[in-house]
Motif scaffolding. Structure first.
Motif, PDB file in Angstrom:
ATOM      1  N   GLN A   7       0.854  -1.190   0.000  1.00 45.50           N
ATOM      2  CA  GLN A   7       0.000   0.000   0.000  1.00 45.50           C
ATOM      3  C   GLN A   7       0.894   1.247   0.000  1.00 45.50           C
ATOM      4  O   GLN A   7       1.520   1.554   1.012  1.00 45.50           O
ATOM      5  N   PRO A   8       0.974   1.980  -1.112  1.00 46.02           N
ATOM      6  CA  PRO A   8       1.779   3.204  -1.108  1.00 46.02           C
ATOM      7  C   PRO A   8       1.145   4.277  -0.218  1.00 46.02           C
ATOM      8  O   PRO A   8      -0.051   4.228   0.092  1.00 46.02           O
ATOM      9  N   PHE A   9       1.977   5.229   0.179  1.00 44.55           N
ATOM     10  CA  PHE A   9       1.509   6.288   1.078  1.00 44.55           C
ATOM     11  C   PHE A   9       0.258   6.983   0.570  1.00 44.55           C
ATOM     12  O   PHE A   9      -0.656   7.270   1.332  1.00 44.55           O
ATOM     13  N   GLU A  10       0.203   7.291  -0.724  1.00 45.67           N
ATOM     14  CA  GLU A  10      -0.934   8.033  -1.262  1.00 45.67           C
ATOM     15  C   GLU A  10      -2.238   7.257  -1.088  1.00 45.67           C
ATOM     16  O   GLU A  10      -3.277   7.824  -0.768  1.00 45.67           O
ATOM     17  N   VAL A  11      -2.195   5.957  -1.308  1.00 46.27           N
ATOM     18  CA  VAL A  11      -3.391   5.127  -1.190  1.00 46.27           C
ATOM     19  C   VAL A  11      -3.794   5.006   0.275  1.00 46.27           C
ATOM     20  O   VAL A  11      -4.961   5.162   0.627  1.00 46.27           O
ATOM     21  N   LEU A  12      -2.824   4.731   1.131  1.00 46.19           N
ATOM     22  CA  LEU A  12      -3.097   4.606   2.558  1.00 46.19           C
ATOM     23  C   LEU A  12      -3.616   5.916   3.125  1.00 46.19           C
ATOM     24  O   LEU A  12      -4.568   5.940   3.912  1.00 46.19           O
ATOM     25  N   SER A  13      -3.032   7.027   2.696  1.00 46.90           N
ATOM     26  CA  SER A  13      -3.444   8.347   3.154  1.00 46.90           C
ATOM     27  C   SER A  13      -4.904   8.617   2.799  1.00 46.90           C
ATOM     28  O   SER A  13      -5.688   9.071   3.635  1.00 46.90           O
ATOM     29  N   ALA A  14      -5.273   8.324   1.556  1.00 47.13           N
ATOM     30  CA  ALA A  14      -6.660   8.540   1.126  1.00 47.13           C
ATOM     31  C   ALA A  14      -7.615   7.627   1.881  1.00 47.13           C
ATOM     32  O   ALA A  14      -8.701   8.050   2.284  1.00 47.13           O
ATOM     33  N   ARG A  15      -7.221   6.381   2.079  1.00 48.01           N
ATOM     34  CA  ARG A  15      -8.096   5.414   2.752  1.00 48.01           C
ATOM     35  C   ARG A  15      -8.327   5.794   4.216  1.00 48.01           C
ATOM     36  O   ARG A  15      -9.425   5.662   4.736  1.00 48.01           O
ATOM     37  N   LEU A  16      -7.277   6.290   4.881  1.00 53.76           N
ATOM     38  CA  LEU A  16      -7.377   6.643   6.294  1.00 53.76           C
ATOM     39  C   LEU A  16      -7.845   8.080   6.527  1.00 53.76           C
ATOM     40  O   LEU A  16      -8.175   8.445   7.657  1.00 53.76           O
ATOM     41  N   GLY A  17      -7.829   8.894   5.466  1.00 52.91           N
ATOM     42  CA  GLY A  17      -8.205  10.292   5.633  1.00 52.91           C
ATOM     43  C   GLY A  17      -7.165  11.074   6.422  1.00 52.91           C
ATOM     44  O   GLY A  17      -7.507  11.995   7.156  1.00 52.91           O
ATOM     45  N   ARG A  18      -5.899  10.691   6.298  1.00 52.61           N
ATOM     46  CA  ARG A  18      -4.811  11.372   7.007  1.00 52.61           C
ATOM     47  C   ARG A  18      -3.779  11.853   6.001  1.00 52.61           C
ATOM     48  O   ARG A  18      -3.658  11.309   4.921  1.00 52.61           O
ATOM     49  N   ARG A  19      -3.013  12.864   6.411  1.00 53.14           N
ATOM     50  CA  ARG A  19      -1.926  13.345   5.564  1.00 53.14           C
ATOM     51  C   ARG A  19      -0.811  12.295   5.545  1.00 53.14           C
ATOM     52  O   ARG A  19      -0.565  11.650   6.562  1.00 53.14           O
ATOM     53  N   PRO A  20      -0.142  12.116   4.408  1.00 46.35           N
ATOM     54  CA  PRO A  20       0.961  11.150   4.359  1.00 46.35           C
ATOM     55  C   PRO A  20       2.041  11.432   5.407  1.00 46.35           C
ATOM     56  O   PRO A  20       2.637  10.507   5.949  1.00 46.35           O
ATOM     57  N   GLU A  21       2.262  12.706   5.724  1.00 44.55           N
ATOM     58  CA  GLU A  21       3.280  13.077   6.705  1.00 44.55           C
ATOM     59  C   GLU A  21       2.951  12.549   8.099  1.00 44.55           C
ATOM     60  O   GLU A  21       3.833  12.441   8.951  1.00 44.55           O
ATOM     61  N   ASP A  22       1.674  12.253   8.358  1.00 44.61           N
ATOM     62  CA  ASP A  22       1.243  11.789   9.672  1.00 44.61           C
ATOM     63  C   ASP A  22       1.220  10.271   9.787  1.00 44.61           C
ATOM     64  O   ASP A  22       0.792   9.732  10.805  1.00 44.61           O
ATOM     65  N   ILE A  23       1.663   9.585   8.750  1.00 44.20           N
ATOM     66  CA  ILE A  23       1.623   8.120   8.753  1.00 44.20           C
ATOM     67  C   ILE A  23       3.039   7.570   8.862  1.00 44.20           C
ATOM     68  O   ILE A  23       3.947   8.013   8.163  1.00 44.20           O
ATOM     69  N   ILE A  24       3.208   6.635   9.764  1.00 46.02           N
ATOM     70  CA  ILE A  24       4.460   5.883   9.858  1.00 46.02           C
ATOM     71  C   ILE A  24       4.103   4.434   9.585  1.00 46.02           C
ATOM     72  O   ILE A  24       3.322   3.825  10.316  1.00 46.02           O
ATOM     73  N   LYS A  25       4.645   3.902   8.515  1.00 44.11           N
ATOM     74  CA  LYS A  25       4.372   2.518   8.135  1.00 44.11           C
ATOM     75  C   LYS A  25       5.502   1.631   8.651  1.00 44.11           C
ATOM     76  O   LYS A  25       6.655   1.909   8.414  1.00 44.11           O
ATOM     77  N   LEU A  26       5.138   0.582   9.320  1.00 46.67           N
ATOM     78  CA  LEU A  26       6.138  -0.352   9.828  1.00 46.67           C
ATOM     79  C   LEU A  26       6.014  -1.718   9.167  1.00 46.67           C
ATOM     80  O   LEU A  26       6.712  -2.651   9.540  1.00 46.67           O
ATOM     81  N   ASP A  27       5.142  -1.825   8.175  1.00 47.71           N
ATOM     82  CA  ASP A  27       4.873  -3.132   7.563  1.00 47.71           C
ATOM     83  C   ASP A  27       5.638  -3.387   6.278  1.00 47.71           C
ATOM     84  O   ASP A  27       5.495  -4.437   5.675  1.00 47.71           O
ATOM     85  N   ALA A  28       6.459  -2.449   5.823  1.00 43.38           N
ATOM     86  CA  ALA A  28       7.106  -2.616   4.519  1.00 43.38           C
ATOM     87  C   ALA A  28       8.623  -2.428   4.591  1.00 43.38           C
ATOM     88  O   ALA A  28       9.247  -2.154   3.593  1.00 43.38           O
ATOM     89  N   ASN A  29       9.168  -2.538   5.801  1.00 41.50           N
ATOM     90  CA  ASN A  29      10.606  -2.398   5.972  1.00 41.50           C
ATOM     91  C   ASN A  29      11.088  -1.041   5.465  1.00 41.50           C
ATOM     92  O   ASN A  29      12.121  -0.926   4.822  1.00 41.50           O
ATOM     93  N   GLU A  30      10.286  -0.012   5.724  1.00 41.43           N
ATOM     94  CA  GLU A  30      10.627   1.346   5.316  1.00 41.43           C
ATOM     95  C   GLU A  30      11.100   2.126   6.541  1.00 41.43           C
ATOM     96  O   GLU A  30      10.620   1.925   7.649  1.00 41.43           O
ATOM     97  N   ASN A  31      12.005   3.042   6.320  1.00 44.68           N
ATOM     98  CA  ASN A  31      12.577   3.845   7.383  1.00 44.68           C
ATOM     99  C   ASN A  31      11.676   5.043   7.656  1.00 44.68           C
ATOM    100  O   ASN A  31      11.603   5.958   6.834  1.00 44.68           O
ATOM    101  N   PRO A  32      11.004   5.125   8.822  1.00 47.47           N
ATOM    102  CA  PRO A  32      10.102   6.256   9.084  1.00 47.47           C
ATOM    103  C   PRO A  32      10.830   7.568   9.353  1.00 47.47           C
ATOM    104  O   PRO A  32      10.215   8.621   9.403  1.00 47.47           O
ATOM    105  N   TYR A  33      12.149   7.537   9.510  1.00 46.54           N
ATOM    106  CA  TYR A  33      12.912   8.743   9.838  1.00 46.54           C
ATOM    107  C   TYR A  33      13.549   9.398   8.623  1.00 46.54           C
ATOM    108  O   TYR A  33      14.092  10.482   8.711  1.00 46.54           O
ATOM    109  N   GLY A  34      13.524   8.737   7.493  1.00 51.54           N
ATOM    110  CA  GLY A  34      14.115   9.305   6.293  1.00 51.54           C
ATOM    111  C   GLY A  34      15.612   9.081   6.236  1.00 51.54           C
ATOM    112  O   GLY A  34      16.207   8.530   7.158  1.00 51.54           O
ATOM    113  N   PRO A  35      16.221   9.527   5.139  1.00 53.67           N
ATOM    114  CA  PRO A  35      17.665   9.323   4.973  1.00 53.67           C
ATOM    115  C   PRO A  35      18.457  10.307   5.824  1.00 53.67           C
ATOM    116  O   PRO A  35      17.929  11.323   6.272  1.00 53.67           O
TER     117      PRO A  35
END
Length: 132
Positions: A7-35
């Motif tokens: 689920q990319p951020f844009e899809v998850l954001s729309a589904r949850l009604g939240r801004r992408p910046e407010d979502i931290i995903k832990l299910d895809a081995n992605e770094n929530p803190y950025g580079p």
């Protein structure tokens, strides 16, 4: 057990009604803190450079649809022609089907045909075939 697709951020954001910046995903081995800052400054204006891109390229397909007048569901984006050739062959070929290849040509036709169990019939071009 059925695995859910990414689920990319844009899809998850729309589904949850939240801004992408407010979502931290832990299910895809992605770094929530950025580079690290040293890396982030070289990435330009990428909004989320630390997450996987949308595998369906929704924004690109929407922009291409708007530009071309086609509906976005008729547009397929891929990571180069290699991936698109493979996807098309997976959709249309059955093991034992035959394709015609006219060498010299793109080698992925033969490769992807063999991966999908198709037989390749090579028909060489005639010497007077136009070369540009």
């Amino acid at each position: 057990m059925t695995l859910a697709p990414y689920q990319p951020f844009e899809v998850l954001s729309a589904r949850l009604g939240r801004r992408p910046e407010d979502i931290i995903k832990l299910d895809a081995n992605e770094n929530p803190y950025g580079p690290p800052l040293e890396v982030a400054t070289t990435l330009g204006n990428l909004k989320f450079p630390y997450v996987y891109p949308d595998p369906e390229s929704r924004h690109l397909c929407a922009a291409l649809a708007e530009d071309s007048g086609l509906e976005s569901e008729y547009i397929l984006a891929g990571c180069g022609s290699d991936e698109l050739i493979d996807l098309i062959m997976r959709c249309v070929l059955e093991p034992g089907d035959k394709i015609v290849d006219c060498p010299p040509t793109f080698t992925m036709y033969e490769f992807d045909a063999s991966v999908n169990g198709a037989l390749v019939i090579k028909v060489p071009r005639l010497p007077d075939f136009p070369r540009r």
